[in-house]
Design an enzyme around this catalytic site. Structure first.
Site, PDB file in Angstrom:
ATOM      1  N   HIS A 216     -34.763  42.035  10.088  1.00 29.33           N
ATOM      2  CA  HIS A 216     -33.521  42.349  10.371  1.00 29.33           C
ATOM      3  C   HIS A 216     -33.385  43.877  11.323  1.00 29.33           C
ATOM      4  CE1 HIS A 216     -34.524  44.184   6.599  1.00 29.33           C
ATOM      5  NE2 HIS A 216     -33.972  43.041   5.997  1.00 29.33           N
TER       6      HIS A 216
ATOM      7  N   HIS B 150     -31.000  34.636   2.247  1.00 27.69           N
ATOM      8  CA  HIS B 150     -30.855  34.877   0.566  1.00 27.69           C
ATOM      9  C   HIS B 150     -30.154  33.960   0.037  1.00 27.69           C
ATOM     10  CE1 HIS B 150     -32.623  38.964   0.885  1.00 27.69           C
ATOM     11  NE2 HIS B 150     -32.030  39.012   2.116  1.00 27.69           N
TER      12      HIS B 150
ATOM     13  N   ASP C 196     -30.255  36.884   7.679  1.00 33.39           N
ATOM     14  CA  ASP C 196     -30.333  37.969   6.540  1.00 33.39           C
ATOM     15  C   ASP C 196     -28.761  37.685   5.660  1.00 33.39           C
ATOM     16  OD1 ASP C 196     -31.039  39.702   4.744  1.00 33.39           O
ATOM     17  OD2 ASP C 196     -30.496  41.475   5.718  1.00 33.39           O
TER      18      ASP C 196
ATOM     19  N   HIS D 197     -34.758  34.086   7.946  1.00 36.23           N
ATOM     20  CA  HIS D 197     -34.479  35.208   6.727  1.00 36.23           C
ATOM     21  C   HIS D 197     -33.081  34.889   6.240  1.00 36.23           C
ATOM     22  CE1 HIS D 197     -34.738  39.659   5.719  1.00 36.23           C
ATOM     23  NE2 HIS D 197     -33.811  38.872   4.862  1.00 36.23           N
TER      24      HIS D 197
ATOM     25  N   HIS E 113     -39.155  44.581   5.062  1.00 34.87           N
ATOM     26  CA  HIS E 113     -37.975  45.370   5.094  1.00 34.87           C
ATOM     27  C   HIS E 113     -38.252  46.672   5.313  1.00 34.87           C
ATOM     28  CE1 HIS E 113     -33.829  46.346   3.466  1.00 34.87           C
ATOM     29  NE2 HIS E 113     -34.434  47.521   3.654  1.00 34.87           N
TER      30      HIS E 113
ATOM     31  N   LYS F  88     -43.025  38.904   1.263  1.00 30.01           N
ATOM     32  CA  LYS F  88     -42.071  39.978   1.694  1.00 30.01           C
ATOM     33  C   LYS F  88     -42.498  41.356   1.103  1.00 30.01           C
ATOM     34  CE  LYS F  88     -38.242  41.654   3.505  1.00 30.01           C
ATOM     35  NZ  LYS F  88     -36.890  40.801   2.911  1.00 30.01           N
TER      36      LYS F  88
HETATM   37  O1  DOR Z   1     -27.835  43.737   2.979  1.00 28.79           O
HETATM   38  C1  DOR Z   1     -28.787  43.254   2.382  1.00 28.79           C
HETATM   39  N1  DOR Z   1     -28.645  42.454   1.496  1.00 28.79           N
HETATM   40  N2  DOR Z   1     -30.229  43.796   2.856  1.00 28.79           N
HETATM   41  C2  DOR Z   1     -31.297  43.370   2.157  1.00 28.79           C
HETATM   42  O2  DOR Z   1     -32.009  43.679   2.327  1.00 28.79           O
HETATM   43  C3  DOR Z   1     -31.055  42.433   0.733  1.00 28.79           C
HETATM   44  C4  DOR Z   1     -29.597  41.574   0.784  1.00 28.79           C
HETATM   45  C5  DOR Z   1     -29.256  41.151  -0.486  1.00 28.79           C
HETATM   46  O3  DOR Z   1     -30.315  40.609  -1.033  1.00 28.79           O
HETATM   47  O4  DOR Z   1     -28.202  41.235  -1.061  1.00 28.79           O
HETATM   48 ZN    ZN Z   2     -32.504  40.129   3.464  1.00 25.10          ZN
END
Ligand code: DOR
Ligand code: ZN
Length: 346
Positions: free
Chosen positions: A175, A16, A247, A14, A137, A100
């Site tokens: 998460h 980003h 995450d 997971h 999520h 997702k």
């Molecule tokens: O804290 C987070 N940031 N939780 C999420 O679900 C998305 C992520 C983000 O893309 O910044």
């Molecule tokens: Zn995430």
């Protein structure tokens, strides 16, 4: 006390990676530690088509030096209107590894998320039939629900009926932050959960330690200490339901230190160091490899990585900030000294 640890090269289930200049700045932090990563689709606009995912995958690979071996595993962002055909095509063509599910407005760039699971029953049916994992999520968004209860209420009101309706669907509850999530997932034969380094490390006091701490804010937000302890027990237990997912979610310092600060903790740069710290504190360093490198591939039905990486017992001073693609970003553990150092391929 061992001074070095060699484990099979891990994966991040997971992450980003963002896009544009930020992508160029962050991608290598993940690729230097992890062989593969499940890349979240919450871009602006979100990744909802096979073509978008293919193009995004190419941008990720192009953002890395040529000699870095890293496989981005792409995900489709579910919307109320997404077609089962698009999902099935993407999965069969090896572009989408999973879908997702963001409840609409649950978190960063989730405005196009799903407003009601009923609206995507045909998509979930298709996913169950083709054995495509659903990544969730797990938070409700209604304003009446206390922010610290959003995961537990989601499990009761959304996830429980969803699992009953789609008993063969493979699901990852992403998460996880609560004892309720740990307990729920443990009993589900088709489910797994990712656990982040920050939810293993901080409880909700960290958000208010001496003042408001925007760099400790993420979603789902950290909970009470008893929940953190349950997550640590789950991660280190040897139970195959729980595996690594950072995450890692970078935002510019200016976007976090704001009147309405963004949710997200940038865990990628010191991810393995952070997990090693927790596993050592729990007396479970022997479980780190299964958590980081074995259970994720087993759940996703992917081969184990061939390479090995090395961690050494040596102090690592985490900088206050990192400068990435023209943006200043604060890493998790900023200004702390960690005791395990990632030393690259073994
Ligand atoms: O804290 C987070 N940031 N939780 C999420 O679900 C998305 C992520 C983000 O893309 O910044
Ligand atoms: Zn995430």
């Amino acid at each position: 006390m061992a001074d070095a640890l060699v484990i099979r090269r891990p994966d991040d289930w997971h992450v980003h990676l963002r896009d544009g200049d930020m992508l160029k700045g962050v991608a290598l932090f993940t690729a230097r530690q992890f062989a593969r990563a499940i890349v979240m689709p919450n871009l602006k606009p979100p990744i909802t088509t096979v073509e978008q995912a293919r193009a995004y995958r190419e941008r990720i690979v192009a953002a890395l030096p040529e000699d870095v071996a890293f496989e981005p595993l792409m995900t489709a962002y579910l919307t109320d209107a997404i077609s089962p055909g698009e999902i099935e095509t993407g999965f069969r063509e090896g572009v989408f590894a999973a879908c997702k599910l963001y409840p609409a407005n649950a978190t960063t760039n989730s405005a196009h998320g799903v407003t009601s699971v009923e609206l995507i029953h045909d998509v979930l049916e298709t996913m169950q039939r083709i054995d495509m994992p659903l990544l969730i999520h797990g938070e409700v968004t209604s304003p009446e629900i206390d922010v610290f209860d959003r995961e537990a209420v989601f499990i009761d009101t959304v996830l429980t009926p969803l699992v009953a309706a789609f008993p063969e669907l493979r699901i990852v509850l992403e998460h996880i932050t609560t004892t309720e999530a740990v307990d729920f997932v443990r009993d589900q034969p088709k489910m797994a959960a990712t656990i982040t380094p920050h939810h293993l490390e901080i409880n909700r006091n960290a958000l208010f330690a001496g003042g408001l701490r925007p760099h400790m804010y993420c979603l789902p937000t950290a909970k009470r200490e008893k929940h953190r302890l349950a997550l640590r027990a789950a991660a280190t237990s040897g139970d195959p339901h729980y595996f690594l997912g950072t995450d890692s979610a970078p935002h510019a310092v200016s976007a976090k230190e704001s009147d309405c600060g963004c949710a997200g903790i940038f865990g990628a740069p010191y991810a393995l160091e952070s997990y090693a710290k927790v596993f050592e504190e729990e007396g479970a360093l022997d479980q780190l490899e299964a958590f980081a490198s074995e259970r994720g591939p087993a759940f996703y039905g992917l081969p184990l990585n061939e390479g090995r990486v090395r961690l050494e017992r040596a102090p690592v001073e985490v900088p206050r900030n990192l400068s990435l693609g023209g943006e200043v970003v604060r890493p998790f553990h900023a200004e702390a000294t960690l005791q395990w150092r990632f030393a690259g391929p073994a």
